[in-house]
Design an enzyme around this catalytic site. Structure first.
Site, PDB file in Angstrom:
ATOM      1  N   GLY A 222     -11.394  -4.550   3.258  1.00 57.37           N
ATOM      2  CA  GLY A 222     -11.426  -5.629   2.266  1.00 57.37           C
ATOM      3  C   GLY A 222     -10.140  -6.443   2.284  1.00 57.37           C
TER       4      GLY A 222
ATOM      5  N   GLU B 288       3.221   6.603   3.522  1.00 60.34           N
ATOM      6  CA  GLU B 288       3.435   5.872   2.266  1.00 60.34           C
ATOM      7  C   GLU B 288       4.266   6.770   1.367  1.00 60.34           C
ATOM      8  OE1 GLU B 288       0.453   3.453   0.495  1.00 60.34           O
ATOM      9  OE2 GLU B 288      -0.689   3.280   2.351  1.00 60.34           O
TER      10      GLU B 288
ATOM     11  N   ASP C  81       1.501  -3.542   0.691  1.00 66.65           N
ATOM     12  CA  ASP C  81       1.273  -2.507  -0.308  1.00 66.65           C
ATOM     13  C   ASP C  81       0.941  -3.212  -1.620  1.00 66.65           C
ATOM     14  OD1 ASP C  81       1.065   0.256  -0.785  1.00 66.65           O
ATOM     15  OD2 ASP C  81       2.923   0.225  -1.919  1.00 66.65           O
TER      16      ASP C  81
ATOM     17  N   PHE D 288     -13.324  -4.786  -3.674  1.00 71.29           N
ATOM     18  CA  PHE D 288     -13.118  -3.350  -3.429  1.00 71.29           C
ATOM     19  C   PHE D 288     -12.197  -2.793  -4.506  1.00 71.29           C
ATOM     20  CE2 PHE D 288      -9.833  -5.727  -1.262  1.00 71.29           C
ATOM     21  CZ  PHE D 288      -8.673  -5.014  -1.535  1.00 71.29           C
TER      22      PHE D 288
ATOM     23  N   TYR E  73     -10.180  -1.653  -7.414  1.00 76.10           N
ATOM     24  CA  TYR E  73     -10.200  -1.892  -8.865  1.00 76.10           C
ATOM     25  C   TYR E  73     -10.875  -3.213  -9.252  1.00 76.10           C
ATOM     26  CZ  TYR E  73      -6.746   1.897  -8.916  1.00 76.10           C
ATOM     27  OH  TYR E  73      -6.108   3.107  -8.754  1.00 76.10           O
ATOM     28  N   ASP E  74     -11.366  -3.957  -8.284  1.00 73.05           N
ATOM     29  CA  ASP E  74     -11.931  -5.276  -8.591  1.00 73.05           C
ATOM     30  C   ASP E  74     -12.980  -5.253  -9.722  1.00 73.05           C
ATOM     31  OD1 ASP E  74     -10.334  -6.720  -6.884  1.00 73.05           O
ATOM     32  OD2 ASP E  74     -11.763  -6.739  -5.235  1.00 73.05           O
TER      33      ASP E  74
ATOM     34  N   LYS F 148     -11.795 -15.296  -4.976  1.00 67.31           N
ATOM     35  CA  LYS F 148     -10.689 -14.349  -5.181  1.00 67.31           C
ATOM     36  C   LYS F 148      -9.437 -14.860  -4.472  1.00 67.31           C
ATOM     37  CE  LYS F 148      -9.282  -9.517  -4.596  1.00 67.31           C
ATOM     38  NZ  LYS F 148      -9.569  -8.188  -4.064  1.00 67.31           N
TER      39      LYS F 148
ATOM     40  N   HIS G  39      -3.355 -11.872  -6.124  1.00 65.74           N
ATOM     41  CA  HIS G  39      -2.034 -11.392  -5.744  1.00 65.74           C
ATOM     42  C   HIS G  39      -1.857 -11.440  -4.237  1.00 65.74           C
ATOM     43  CE1 HIS G  39      -5.085  -8.389  -5.659  1.00 65.74           C
ATOM     44  NE2 HIS G  39      -4.313  -7.438  -5.152  1.00 65.74           N
ATOM     45  N   ARG G  40      -2.883 -10.982  -3.525  1.00 61.57           N
ATOM     46  CA  ARG G  40      -2.809 -10.938  -2.056  1.00 61.57           C
ATOM     47  C   ARG G  40      -2.775 -12.352  -1.482  1.00 61.57           C
ATOM     48  NH1 ARG G  40      -6.275  -7.629  -1.646  1.00 61.57           N
ATOM     49  NH2 ARG G  40      -4.703  -6.014  -1.610  1.00 61.57           N
TER      50      ARG G  40
HETATM   51  P1  ITT Z   1      -3.654   0.389   3.297  1.00 64.23           P
HETATM   52  O1  ITT Z   1      -2.466   1.056   2.617  1.00 64.23           O
HETATM   53  O2  ITT Z   1      -4.151   1.123   4.502  1.00 64.23           O
HETATM   54  O3  ITT Z   1      -3.395  -1.073   3.576  1.00 64.23           O
HETATM   55  P2  ITT Z   1      -4.979   0.920   0.764  1.00 64.23           P
HETATM   56  O4  ITT Z   1      -6.359   0.664   0.296  1.00 64.23           O
HETATM   57  O5  ITT Z   1      -4.443   2.317   0.656  1.00 64.23           O
HETATM   58  O6  ITT Z   1      -4.889   0.383   2.269  1.00 64.23           O
HETATM   59  P3  ITT Z   1      -2.862  -0.002  -1.046  1.00 64.23           P
HETATM   60  O7  ITT Z   1      -2.127   1.280  -0.970  1.00 64.23           O
HETATM   61  O8  ITT Z   1      -2.069  -1.251  -0.918  1.00 64.23           O
HETATM   62  O9  ITT Z   1      -4.011  -0.097   0.081  1.00 64.23           O
HETATM   63  O10 ITT Z   1      -3.708  -0.131  -2.367  1.00 64.23           O
HETATM   64  C1  ITT Z   1      -3.559   0.710  -3.452  1.00 64.23           C
HETATM   65  C2  ITT Z   1      -4.864   0.828  -4.183  1.00 64.23           C
HETATM   66  O11 ITT Z   1      -5.096  -0.371  -4.897  1.00 64.23           O
HETATM   67  C3  ITT Z   1      -6.067   1.078  -3.300  1.00 64.23           C
HETATM   68  O12 ITT Z   1      -6.898   2.047  -3.919  1.00 64.23           O
HETATM   69  C4  ITT Z   1      -6.758  -0.268  -3.236  1.00 64.23           C
HETATM   70  O13 ITT Z   1      -8.152  -0.129  -3.141  1.00 64.23           O
HETATM   71  C5  ITT Z   1      -6.357  -0.893  -4.564  1.00 64.23           C
HETATM   72  N1  ITT Z   1      -6.242  -2.339  -4.409  1.00 64.23           N
HETATM   73  C6  ITT Z   1      -5.344  -2.997  -3.639  1.00 64.23           C
HETATM   74  N2  ITT Z   1      -5.591  -4.312  -3.654  1.00 64.23           N
HETATM   75  C7  ITT Z   1      -6.674  -4.484  -4.447  1.00 64.23           C
HETATM   76  C8  ITT Z   1      -7.433  -5.599  -4.812  1.00 64.23           C
HETATM   77  O14 ITT Z   1      -7.177  -6.810  -4.349  1.00 64.23           O
HETATM   78  N3  ITT Z   1      -8.474  -5.413  -5.624  1.00 64.23           N
HETATM   79  C9  ITT Z   1      -8.791  -4.186  -6.070  1.00 64.23           C
HETATM   80  N4  ITT Z   1      -8.150  -3.077  -5.750  1.00 64.23           N
HETATM   81  C10 ITT Z   1      -7.087  -3.221  -4.938  1.00 64.23           C
END
Ligand code: ITT
Length: 192
Positions: A23, A44, A73, A149, A151-152, A170, A175-176
């Site tokens: 995502g 991490e 992150d 995906f 917390y969306d 989105k 934020h992204r």
């Molecule tokens: P990578 O570290 O492999 O990039 P990840 O899913 O573990 O993938 P993060 O550690 O950055 O990524 O994300 C922390 C959590 O926050 C993770 O459970 C994501 O699904 C969630 N998250 C991050 N960005 C989000 C978004 O835009 N919308 C909803 N949930 C998000």
């Protein structure tokens, strides 16, 4: 520029985005257009800030991949939970999930929350660069929507959850999108 040279340039400018999250990749690639997803994993660390996690991960990743590399992150910070899950967002999503967050917010009036994204970028011969983006909204009282995906479904802006928005919607506000657009601007200004 000869064919050979242009082929080399093309290969060199492609950026590896190290992430396991499809995502995230799709959202970032909608902004850049030519990213290559690398699901190679990295450590991490437990740290107080997303910046520390990203910088540490980047040191490891930059040694393993040649060429331009980025990773990101992200975290959800809930005001009434003193910023939790924050840097623990991935762990919390995997364990208690959205339902767990909703349960911990039952009866809580202050629903304010924000997402933060920190993208880190490095290429050979250049210093590490980091860019941050945030989007502020509220934790809803129920999960809504099937897009996006993580917390969306529980993060709402003006009564609409991020999971009810198309990727392009989105990417107007997230934020992204902010952190990635900042990186893209920097690249446009600083790379040939
Ligand atoms: P990578 O570290 O492999 O990039 P990840 O899913 O573990 O993938 P993060 O550690 O950055 O990524 O994300 C922390 C959590 O926050 C993770 O459970 C994501 O699904 C969630 N998250 C991050 N960005 C989000 C978004 O835009 N919308 C909803 N949930 C998000």
């Amino acid at each position: 520029m000869g064919a050979q040279e242009s082929r080399y340039r093309k290969v060199f400018v492609m950026i590896y985005f190290v992430t396991s999250n499809k995502g995230k990749f799709l959202e970032a690639n909608a902004i850049f257009g030519d990213l290559i997803q690398k699901d190679i994993g990295y450590t991490e660390i437990q740290a107080d800030t997303l910046e520390e996690v990203a910088a540490f991960g980047m040191r490891e990743v930059a040694e393993r991949l040649q060429g331009p590399v980025m990773l990101e992150d992200a975290g959800l910070f809930v005001e009434a939970l003193s910023g939790f899950p924050g840097v623990y967002s991935a762990y919390v999503q995997k364990t208690i999930g959205n339902r767990g967050i909703l349960r911990s917010m039952e009866g809580v009036e202050n629903r304010r929350a924000y997402f933060r994204s920190v993208v880190a970028y490095i290429e050979p011969g250049m210093e590490l660069q980091m860019f941050r983006g945030e989007v502020h909204g509220k934790i809803g009282t129920e999960e809504r929507g099937t897009k996006g995906f993580g917390y969306d479904p529980i993060f709402y802006i003006n009564e609409i959850s991020l999971a009810e928005m198309d990727l392009s919607e989105k990417n107007e506000i997230s934020h992204r999108a902010s952190s990635m657009k900042a990186l893209k601007r920097w690249l446009d200004e600083n790379r040939n």
